[in-house]
Structure formats: structure tokens, C-alpha cells
Design a protein around this motif. Structure first.
Motif, short mmCIF file in Angstrom:
data_model
loop_
_atom_site.label_atom_id
_atom_site.label_comp_id
_atom_site.label_asym_id
_atom_site.label_seq_id
_atom_site.Cartn_x
_atom_site.Cartn_y
_atom_site.Cartn_z
N ARG A 81 1.62 -1.30 -6.55
CA ARG A 81 0.19 -1.39 -6.86
C ARG A 81 -0.39 -2.77 -6.56
O ARG A 81 -1.60 -2.92 -6.47
CB ARG A 81 -0.05 -0.99 -8.31
N GLU A 82 0.49 -3.77 -6.39
CA GLU A 82 -0.03 -5.07 -5.96
C GLU A 82 0.18 -5.31 -4.47
O GLU A 82 -0.16 -6.37 -3.94
CB GLU A 82 0.58 -6.22 -6.75
N PHE A 197 -7.49 -3.72 -2.23
CA PHE A 197 -7.15 -4.10 -3.60
C PHE A 197 -8.45 -4.44 -4.33
O PHE A 197 -9.20 -5.31 -3.92
CB PHE A 197 -6.17 -5.29 -3.60
N GLY A 210 -1.82 -7.45 -11.93
CA GLY A 210 -2.10 -6.80 -10.66
C GLY A 210 -1.62 -7.58 -9.45
O GLY A 210 -0.50 -8.12 -9.43
N ARG A 211 -2.48 -7.70 -8.43
CA ARG A 211 -2.08 -8.32 -7.16
C ARG A 211 -1.69 -9.79 -7.33
O ARG A 211 -0.92 -10.33 -6.54
CB ARG A 211 -3.20 -8.17 -6.13
N ARG A 213 0.33 -10.93 -9.28
CA ARG A 213 1.78 -10.94 -9.46
C ARG A 213 2.49 -11.21 -8.13
O ARG A 213 3.55 -11.83 -8.10
CB ARG A 213 2.23 -9.59 -10.03
N ASP A 220 -6.89 -12.97 -7.37
CA ASP A 220 -6.29 -11.64 -7.23
C ASP A 220 -5.91 -11.02 -8.57
O ASP A 220 -5.34 -9.93 -8.62
CB ASP A 220 -5.05 -11.70 -6.35
N PHE A 224 -5.92 -4.01 -8.00
CA PHE A 224 -4.89 -3.01 -7.77
C PHE A 224 -5.21 -2.21 -6.51
O PHE A 224 -6.37 -2.04 -6.15
CB PHE A 224 -4.78 -2.06 -8.97
#
Length: 267
Positions: A81-82, A197, A210-211, A213, A220, A224
Motif C-alpha cells: 500500500r506504500e 498515492f 502510509g507511503r 514508511r 508522503d 496510500f
């Protein structure tokens, strides 16, 4: 009517590779306590997803994100998802090592497979070598890349069958692609995703970054990957955290405008 699938040079489709990947996909040997397989969280009857907000891994450990459906992955540019994984071959490593999923080691899995004659035979037929991490990742990706979903009533309608959709579905189609809702701005194309995203205002504060990460960039946070809407009727609950139980609740959320967040999409 979908684009041609591009297979990696070292993992062209063959029936032998597909059969090995399918066998691995349904085999609980992939998990450290042999309690679950890939199919435990990605059920073919549910478009290769499940009905839980968070799937259960080994020792019934609760996962941290809603299980994504696995259909039409052949055209996704990146995974998770990221979006931190660039290929299906690499994606397989994530659930293997995640503590809340398989909590295993791919080298140890390979050693176990080398002691099972059927796997040794299949592996040599498919890749000309005994089971090892290369074989495991390639075979599973080969199988997952074949999970195609098309020819829905929508597809049939697009090809000229005026009776494929009900009157209500046709009204929904017109709204979906209209400027009034603009759903198709994110959920466009044959796979109903632009793979971007975004933050959709699900929450004001997110425990899942989310992204961010993956990128480490503050801008970011709470973004997602836009999911495909193929088979969406079968993949409830919805959102990265499984917090919306029905499609009606998803529509209600978007109709509300969402909650305030600095990264919420202007759409």
C-alpha cells in the motif's frame, strides 16, 4: 481487451512454473508454524482477499493492514500500500518475513522443500534447479501474475452488450464517470486505478504513516496506493485499515468530503 502481459526475462510463463507457484500458494509450509498459506488471507472465492479488517497470521497475530485482492497484479507498477516493492517476485518476501504474517525465513522454507520429493521434481521441471529462494519467489510470482479478472458485466457492456448492465448500474456508471463525482479521476483505466498515492480524508490522524514508511518523506505521510475496483463487491471491508464495512459506507465517506488532513487530495 487488456494490454499484453509483460513477463520478466527470467520468469516467462510456463505451465510447470504456474503449477509450482499454485502449489506453494496453497501450502501452509510457507508459515513458520505451518498454520496458514497465502490463500488463507487471499481466498480465491473472495477475489483473493478476505472478509476481515486485518487478517490473522501465525499464532493468530493480527495484521496491520487490510489484505489487498490479488487480481490483475500483472499490470501494477509497484506493490504494497506504500508502493515500496517494484516487482511481484520481490513482493513475496514481505509476507514471508513479516512477524504478523508468516514470520518465516525463505532460506529455511527452501531447505524444507528440498526434503519433499514432489517439490524437488516440480522445481527442476519449472526452473532446472532444486527449490531455493530464486525458485520460490519466481514460482509464486508466476502464479500470481496469472490471476486475471475481466469479462465483467461492465466489460460486456463496453463491448456493445446493452443488456449487460441493469438500469440502476447504468445510472451508477454515468455518475462514476461524470464531472459531478469524478470517481474515474483516480479509478480509471481498464483496472480502475491510476496506481497513484493519495490521502482521501479517511482520518485526521493516522497510526499507519502510509507511503512515508517507504520514502521517509514527511509529505508522503498517510498516502496510500489507489486500489483497483475490480471485484470490489467481494472484497469488503474497505480502506487500508478495513474501517468501512460496505460499499454504501464508502460512498457516504466520499460524499461527506472526508476529514481534514494536510495531505488530503484536492479531488
Amino acid at each position: 481487451g487488456f494490454p499484453e502481459i509483460e513477463h520478466p526475462a527470467d520468469n516467462a510463463f510456463t505451465l510447470e512454473r504456474w503449477e509450482l507457484g499454485k502449489k506453494l500458494f496453497f501450502d501452509p509450509i510457507m508459515s513458520s508454524d505451518k498454520s496458514i498459506s497465502c490463500a488463507s488471507c487471499h481466498d480465491p472465492a473472495l477475489a483473493f482477499s478476505d472478509k476481515l479488517a486485518f487478517s490473522l497470521g501465525v499464532e493468530n497475530r493480527e495484521g496491520t493492514r487490510n489484505a489487498s485482492p490479488l487480481t490483475n497484479l500483472a499490470w501494477h507498477p509497484d506493490f504494497t500500500r506504500e508502493g515500496g516493492i517494484p516487482s511481484l517476485e520481490m513482493q513475496v518476501l514481505v509476507p514471508i518475513q513479516e512477524e504478523n504474517e508468516f514470520a518465516h525465513n525463505i532460506v529455511d522454507i527452501a531447505v524444507q522443500l528440498q526434503n519433499i520429493p514432489a517439490y524437488v521434481t516440480l522445481s527442476n521441471e519449472a526452473y532446472g534447479r532444486n527449490p531455493d529462494p530464486f525458485v520460490i519467489t519466481r514460482a509464486l510470482a508466476n502464479f500470481e501474475r496469472s490471476l486475471l479478472s475481466g469479462n465483467s458485466p461492465f466489460d460486456q457492456f463496453q463491448r456493445g452488450n446493452a443488456h449487460a448492465l441493469s438500469a440502476s448500474a447504468k445510472r451508477g456508471l454515468n455518475l462514476f464517470f461524470s464531472e459531478r463525482t469524478n470517481c474515474s479521476a483516480c479509478h480509471g483505466g481498464f483496472n480502475f486505478s491510476n496506481y497513484a498515492f493519495e490521502n482521501n480524508g479517511l482520518d485526521s490522524v493516522y497510526t499507519d504513516i502510509g507511503r512515508m514508511r517507504f520514502t521517509g518523506k514527511p509529505e508522503d505521510e498517510a498516502l496510500f496506493k489507489v486500489p483497483s475496483l475490480r471485484n470490489v463487491e467481494l472484497t469488503a471491508p474497505y480502506m487500508h485499515d478495513g474501517s468501512l464495512p460496505t460499499l454504501e459506507s464508502v460512498v457516504d465517506h466520499y460524499n461527506s468530503g472526508g476529514k481534514a488532513h494536510p495531505h488530503k487530495s484536492t479531488l
